[in-house]
Every structure is written in C-alpha cells, then in structure tokens.
Write an enzyme that holds these catalytic residues in place. Structure first.
Site, short mmCIF file in Angstrom:
data_model
loop_
_atom_site.label_atom_id
_atom_site.label_comp_id
_atom_site.label_asym_id
_atom_site.label_seq_id
_atom_site.Cartn_x
_atom_site.Cartn_y
_atom_site.Cartn_z
N GLU A 150 6.76 -15.18 -12.12
CA GLU A 150 6.08 -13.96 -11.63
C GLU A 150 5.76 -12.99 -12.76
O GLU A 150 4.82 -12.22 -12.67
CB GLU A 150 6.89 -13.27 -10.52
CG GLU A 150 8.14 -12.56 -10.95
CD GLU A 150 8.78 -11.75 -9.80
OE1 GLU A 150 9.99 -11.83 -9.66
OE2 GLU A 150 8.06 -11.06 -9.07
N LYS A 181 5.59 -4.52 -4.37
CA LYS A 181 7.06 -4.50 -4.22
C LYS A 181 7.51 -4.64 -2.77
O LYS A 181 8.46 -5.35 -2.48
CB LYS A 181 7.61 -3.20 -4.81
CG LYS A 181 9.12 -3.14 -4.77
CD LYS A 181 9.70 -3.03 -6.14
CE LYS A 181 11.19 -3.17 -6.15
NZ LYS A 181 11.62 -4.44 -6.75
N LYS A 219 11.65 -15.57 -11.70
CA LYS A 219 11.44 -14.44 -12.63
C LYS A 219 10.42 -14.82 -13.69
O LYS A 219 9.52 -14.05 -14.01
CB LYS A 219 12.74 -14.03 -13.34
CG LYS A 219 13.82 -13.39 -12.51
CD LYS A 219 13.53 -12.00 -12.03
CE LYS A 219 12.91 -12.02 -10.66
NZ LYS A 219 13.68 -11.48 -9.58
N HIS A 266 15.85 -38.37 -9.03
CA HIS A 266 15.13 -38.82 -7.83
C HIS A 266 13.65 -38.45 -7.88
O HIS A 266 12.98 -38.40 -6.84
CB HIS A 266 15.80 -38.26 -6.57
CG HIS A 266 17.21 -38.72 -6.43
ND1 HIS A 266 17.54 -40.02 -6.16
CD2 HIS A 266 18.38 -38.06 -6.57
CE1 HIS A 266 18.86 -40.15 -6.12
NE2 HIS A 266 19.39 -38.96 -6.38
N TRP A 276 -2.91 -2.61 -1.73
CA TRP A 276 -2.68 -4.04 -1.96
C TRP A 276 -3.56 -4.73 -0.93
O TRP A 276 -3.34 -4.62 0.28
CB TRP A 276 -1.20 -4.39 -1.75
CG TRP A 276 -0.88 -5.79 -2.13
CD1 TRP A 276 -0.61 -6.26 -3.38
CD2 TRP A 276 -0.78 -6.94 -1.26
NE1 TRP A 276 -0.36 -7.62 -3.35
CE2 TRP A 276 -0.46 -8.05 -2.06
CE3 TRP A 276 -0.94 -7.12 0.11
CZ2 TRP A 276 -0.28 -9.33 -1.54
CZ3 TRP A 276 -0.77 -8.41 0.64
CH2 TRP A 276 -0.44 -9.49 -0.18
N ARG A 335 3.65 -0.48 -4.92
CA ARG A 335 3.38 -1.02 -3.59
C ARG A 335 2.03 -1.74 -3.52
O ARG A 335 1.66 -2.28 -2.47
CB ARG A 335 3.41 0.10 -2.55
CG ARG A 335 4.72 0.82 -2.48
CD ARG A 335 4.66 1.96 -1.52
NE ARG A 335 4.59 1.52 -0.15
CZ ARG A 335 5.64 1.28 0.63
NH1 ARG A 335 6.85 1.45 0.15
NH2 ARG A 335 5.50 0.88 1.87
N CYS A 392 0.85 -1.18 0.00
CA CYS A 392 0.00 0.00 0.00
C CYS A 392 0.89 1.24 0.00
O CYS A 392 1.93 1.27 0.64
CB CYS A 392 -0.95 0.09 1.18
SG CYS A 392 -2.16 -1.23 1.24
N GLU A 434 16.17 -18.70 -9.03
CA GLU A 434 15.87 -17.30 -9.31
C GLU A 434 15.34 -17.15 -10.74
O GLU A 434 14.38 -16.40 -10.98
CB GLU A 434 17.13 -16.45 -9.07
CG GLU A 434 17.03 -14.99 -9.44
CD GLU A 434 15.95 -14.22 -8.70
OE1 GLU A 434 15.35 -14.74 -7.76
OE2 GLU A 434 15.68 -13.07 -9.11
N ASN A 464 -1.35 1.99 5.59
CA ASN A 464 -0.49 0.92 5.08
C ASN A 464 -0.11 0.07 6.28
O ASN A 464 0.32 0.62 7.30
CB ASN A 464 0.75 1.56 4.43
CG ASN A 464 1.86 0.56 4.18
OD1 ASN A 464 1.61 -0.61 3.91
ND2 ASN A 464 3.10 1.03 4.27
N GLY A 465 -0.27 -1.24 6.19
CA GLY A 465 0.07 -2.11 7.31
C GLY A 465 -1.07 -3.04 7.64
O GLY A 465 -1.99 -3.22 6.83
C1 F6R Z 1 10.87 -11.08 -6.95
C2 F6R Z 1 10.88 -10.14 -5.84
C3 F6R Z 1 10.54 -10.64 -4.48
C4 F6R Z 1 11.38 -9.91 -3.41
C5 F6R Z 1 10.88 -10.29 -2.01
C6 F6R Z 1 11.73 -9.68 -0.92
O1 F6R Z 1 11.24 -10.47 -8.14
O2 F6R Z 1 11.13 -8.98 -6.02
O3 F6R Z 1 10.67 -12.02 -4.37
O4 F6R Z 1 12.71 -10.27 -3.58
O5 F6R Z 1 9.57 -9.86 -1.86
O6 F6R Z 1 11.76 -8.30 -1.02
P1 F6R Z 1 12.88 -7.44 -0.30
O7 F6R Z 1 14.18 -7.74 -0.99
O8 F6R Z 1 12.45 -6.02 -0.48
O9 F6R Z 1 12.91 -7.87 1.13
#
Ligand code: F6R
Length: 610
Positions: free
Chosen positions: A490, A605, A487, A506, A74, A27, A2, A483, A100-101
């Site tokens: 998502e 984010k 990517k 396995h 969010w 956010r 948020c 990773e 927010n929270g």
């Molecule tokens: C994926 C991504 C998330 C963040 C995760 C942690 O592309 O961005 O998996 O890595 O939410 O976020 P931070 O690094 O801000 O703690």
C-alpha cells in the site's frame, strides 16, 4: 470516506475550511470544494486532485465567504474530476450540498426526477440529495430535509447551505459521523467529519446521531429528529490537545506514529493490569465476567490491518485461553449465513469505528443473537454504538492512511483480552504474572527496534529496486507476514504477498528465483526448526533472503543474506516488535521510491463504503 468541514464565525471561512480539510484529507483526496454566500448568492469553488489545488484556486478567487461548507472527496460515483467534486447544487442553484456516504437508491431517484424534467450536471449520487431537497414542496428547511431523509436509502453525512437561510449551515446524518462544535465564548460554530479537524481551542461538541438534523448558527445549534421534532442533545467539553495532530518534526505522520508506539502500547495496557492478582481490568465493560465465562466460541471480525490483528488474536485465544476462535474478513462474513448462538462472542476490530463492512457484519452477528465486543480507537464512533461493549485502544489520532500504531495497540489490547479469558478459565496466577511482566517489557522492546531504524533504512535502500517481495512466517508470524506485505504494497506500490512458510512447497515455491526477495519472520519458537528448513528451500532457489529473527539466532543468520535482530519475547507477543520493524522497512522503501507516504494513491483512511 470523504471529509466534511463547515465554519460559521469571524474568520474568513475559506481559510478556516482549508485548515479543517487539511486534517480530513486522510479521508479521501480525489478532489475538494467549498461553497458559501457571496453578495447574496451561493457560489462554489472546486478543484480536482489534492487539496492544494483548491487552495491555489481560492487564492485567485474574489469570493469571500462569511460561512462556508467544504469537502474533500474519495470518489465512489463518477470520476475524480472537477465536475464531480462537491459541493453539488440543485438545478436552480438554491442550495449547495456536501456529502459523505453512499445513496443506494440514487439511480432510481435520479430516474424519477429526470422524468419530471430535472437536469443533472454531475455523475454523483450526491446531486440527488440536492435536487430532492429542492423539490420538496412547502414547509421550512427542516420539513424539506425530513422529506429527503424519508426518500434516501444508504449512508450519509450531509452539510448544506440554502439561499433562504444565509446565516445557517444545515446538517443531517445517517450512519456517518458528524460532529458539531461551538466555541463557548465567541460562538464560532464548526461542523466536521472528525474531531481532529476542529481548531485548537476548547469546544462544546455534540455528535449528530442517526437520522438527526441540525440547524447551526453562530452561537446556537438546534437539533431535530427525522420527523422534525425538536431534540435536546447533551454537549461534551472537548479540551484540545494540539500536539496530537501535528507531525512534531517528523517528515510524515506515518513515521511519527511509528515512533509513538512505545507510548501508545503503554497507553493500551496502562491501568488495566493488576500484577498482584494477575488480573486484567477493562474499564467500562458492559459485559460481566459471567457473560465472558459463558462464551463457548469467539469470532473476530475486521478488515485489512484490523483483520490481521484479529487473526493473531484468534491464534492467541485458542492457544492460551483454550477457546475456539476464528477470524473472519468482515466484507465476506456479512454475506455469509453464519452459524451464531448466544454463547458466541463476536469481537469487532476497527481503528476508525466507521468501516462499513465491519459495521454491517456486526449487525448481522447481533441479529443472530451474538454479543459484540468492539476494539476501537475512536470514541463514540458508529461501531462503539452498535456493540454491546467497547475496549478502547487509547492510541490517539492516527492520521497517516496506513495503520501502524493502531495495529500494535490492537495487538496489545487483544493480548490483554486473551489473558483475561485465560485467567477466567484455566491459567494460574503465576503464569498470568509472567505474561503481565512480558507485556510491561513491550514499550522498551519496541524502543530498541526504533533505535535501529537506520539499519532498516539501509536494508530498504538495498532492496528498493525489486518489484516483487514474498513474505512468509509460521503461526502468528504468518499473519504478521500478511500485515508486512500489506504495508509494503500500500505504501510503495510494490507487489508483495504473504504466505505460511510451510505452504511454499505447495505452489508458490515456483515463483522463487534471484529476482524475488523473501522476507521471513522467524520469531516463533514453537516452529523455528521447521522455518529453518523453509529458509533452506528459499536459499536453494536463489532468492535473496531477509530474515527478522530473535537475537542470537545463528542458524537463521547463517542462511540469510540480511538479518534484522529482534530482542527475545514469547511467541504470544512477538508479532508486536516484528511488525514495528516491518513498518519501518515499508516506510523507508516508500521513501526511497518517492511515493506519497501519508496518502497513498486510491486509498482513504475511513472506508465507509462497501
Ligand atoms: C492498512 C489500513 C487498512 C485498515 C482497514 C480497516 O494500513 O489501514 O487496511 O486497517 O481499512 O480500517 P479500520 O481499522 O478503521 O476498520
């Protein structure tokens, strides 16, 4: 999650709030809303969905606000519809709140108030805040907010407007960021969840601390502690660097951020390496070399992409610094009863410094006596305030929800930290120098991958029709595969899993056929022969095989349907260029599928909830 933005000044507040919210949409983007005073009473405009829906609604609205609070949501409590969009009002419409929270005791508070005959009109936890402040008897708004703070449990950044204070935005916060900015000449005042949202001008900023309250007017901010006692807080001058938060001609922030990586990687090591002594010098570390020498074990915490950086770093610390090191997913760790000791160093990795699970895990580790080193991108974020010491990424704002440049900066900083620990222990100067020379090559090497972006785009287009992908690798390449899979899923909503190549036999090998492409990361010299056998096994099952391999790797090329070459670099650092290539592959796949690249569905984010 948020985003909050508020404005008091000369501009029409709706326009300025929309501008600010656009910068905060990363956010959360389930709904948006704005409230202000119009002809003496509080009014709000809200819309479900992305911010442009609110923008359109405002165009046809007659309201003009001289000051306003606004929000991009969010969803946590209640569906992402217009009714649950912020701002929320108390029953008598005396005050409007954006939040927010998460209010952890919202159900109990709501129950109590409903018993008193209060009617609620949304499913949100936020409405409880508005009703609670309105119910606080007597006193001024500071006393009412103090009362609410004493009742509320959980995390909150709140901005509110009250009918009796038509020239004031009231704000308070607990564990969620809020930045207050004043333009020193005109006195315009802004409140934002993130400094990126502030307008392109030099500003005096103050971060609102834990359980602090602010009264914000044009040209003036007053601060109070949770009991209503006045506080004096230090202001900082923020000199605005507008180019950092524009797309600079790229179609998406993600692509811009991928292409920034030669610079951001350089920024992560610049000024921190002393080649002559093969030494690493981190600025502003509160922990001494003796503290680090006394460390017997390292535990690395993070979530999502930051966790993957932690996995690679743990591997590197064991291999090169010969220190027992273990990665842990913060959301799991926080509910374990971990064994800690004063000689355990906890490294907490977070781009945002706001991730609730990482912060909670850090608190648990500190409560058990461990020292905490944060690796973080955002200055003065909650994580950096909880940690004993911080090493900053210096990657600049990462706007795209999907993390790219922060990941490779994390890997660079962690590689430097690995060298630091290794040099403190047993690694000699010559080996240290060789490592530093490789680090210096990284920007150029990443640039050479970026120059081959059209090849990765072609590859993405060729495979875009597949609905499942299997990523695999060995050692650090396994975590790089995790990773890579994250990517892809998502961004393009394609199901993708990452697996250690040696574990295929396995179980997962049962999945393989011509409908499941395998993406193998072969850039680990130590296990290269073993990986070749795994490639054979995949080929034998008919899976299309895409291999990311070092230049000159003819054996991988002879097995692969498609090969993408990476310039040679040691096993300690190869995750960086391979990740850049796989970021581009994921980006172009998402582009070909037409998904929302900078704001993938259901994500935000900064994940400030459990
Ligand atoms: C994926 C991504 C998330 C963040 C995760 C942690 O592309 O961005 O998996 O890595 O939410 O976020 P931070 O690094 O801000 O703690």
């Amino acid at each position: 999650m948020c985003g909050i933005y508020a404005y008091i000044g000369y501009e029409e507040s709706c326009l300025e709030c929309i501008r600010g919210l656009k910068k905060l949409e990363y956010r959360g983007y389930d709904s948006a809303g704005i409230a202000g005073f119009y002809k003496g009473s509080l009014k709000a405009v809200k819309a479900a969905g992305k911010l442009h829906n609110l923008e359109e609604k405002l165009l046809s609205s007659t309201y003009k606000f001289s000051l306003a609070i606004s929000h991009t949501r969010w969803a946590t409590h209640g569906k992402p519809n217009e009714n649950n969009a912020h701002p929320h009002f108390d029953e008598k419409q005396h005050l409007a709140v954006v939040h927010n929270g998460i209010i952890e005791n919202h159900a109990a508070l709501r129950y109590e108030m409903v018993q008193q005959g209060i009617r609620f009109s949304s499913e949100t936890d936020t409405e409880v805040i508005a009703q609670l402040i309105a119910l606080a008897s007597g006193g001024d708004i500071i006393q009412k907010v103090s009362y609410a703070l004493s009742k509320l449990r959980g995390s909150m950044a709140v901005a509110l407007l009250h009918k009796d204070y038509p020239d004031t935005v009231i704000a308070f916060s607990r564990e969620c960021p809020l930045i207050i900015a004043l333009e020193p000449i005109s006195g315009q005042a802004m409140l934002a969840s993130d400094s990126n949202a502030l307008p392109a001008m030099d500003l005096d900023i103050t971060y609102l601390g834990h359980d602090e309250i602010a009264l914000i007017k044009k040209g003036e901010v007053l601060f109070f502690d949770k009991d209503g006692k006045p506080l004096h807080k230090r202001q900082e001058r923020l000199v605005h660097d507008a180019h950092l938060i524009s797309k600079q001609g790229f179609d998406h922030f993600m692509l811009k951020e991928i292409f920034e990586q030669p610079d951001t990687i350089r920024a992560a090591f610049r000024g921190r390496l002393n080649e002559e002594n093969a030494a690493v010098e981190f600025e502003g570390l509160n922990l001494t070399p003796t503290d680090f020498l006394n460390i017997k074990r390292v535990l690395i915490l993070g979530c999502g992409t930051s966790y993957h950086a932690g996995c690679i770093a743990a591997h590197l610390l064991e291999e090169y610094a010969r220190l027992p090191a273990q990665p842990a997913i913060a959301s799991e760790f926080r509910y374990q009863n971990p064994i800690m000791s004063p000689d355990t160093l906890v490294i907490a990795i977070s781009q945002s410094g706001e991730t609730a699970d990482t912060i909670a895990a850090v608190r648990e580790a500190r409560a058990k006596g461990a020292k905490v080193l944060a690796i973080c991108n955002i200055k003065d974020s909650l994580l950096t305030r909880e940690a004993d010491s911080t090493i900053y990424l210096k990657a600049g704002p990462e706007i795209s929800v999907c993390s790219t440049k922060a990941f490779t900066s994390q890997l660079t900083v962690l590689a430097l930290f690995g060298l630091y620990m290794a040099r403190l222990r047993h690694v000699g100067r010559d080996d240290g120098k060789r490592f530093i020379q490789e680090v210096y090559q990284l920007p150029q090497l990443v640039l050479s991958i970026l120059e081959k972006a059209p090849i990765l785009q072609e590859l993405a287009i060729k495979y875009v029709g597949y609905n499942h992908f299997f990523f695999m690798g060995r050692q650090a390449m396994f975590y790089t595969a995790l990773e890579g899979a994250l990517k892809l899923k998502e961004l393009s909503y394609i199901e993708a899993s990452g697996y250690p190549a040696g574990e295929m036999k396995h179980g997962p090998i049962a999945l393989l056929d011509e409908n499941l492409p395998v993406i193998a990361f072969a850039c680990n010299r130590q296990t290269h022969d073993k990986l070749l056998s795994n490639l054979q096994e995949c080929k034998a099952r008919g899976s299309p095989l895409i291999v990311f391999a070092f230049e000159g790797d003819n054996e991988s090329a002879s097995l692969a349907n498609d090969i993408f070459y990476i310039p040679f670099i040691s096993d300690a650092l190869s995750a960086i260029p391979v990740s850049v290539a796989s970021q581009l592959f994921a980006y172009y796949t998402a582009l070909a599928r037409g998904t929302d690249i900078d704001q993938p569905r259901n994500l935000a984010k900064s994940v400030t909830v459990e």
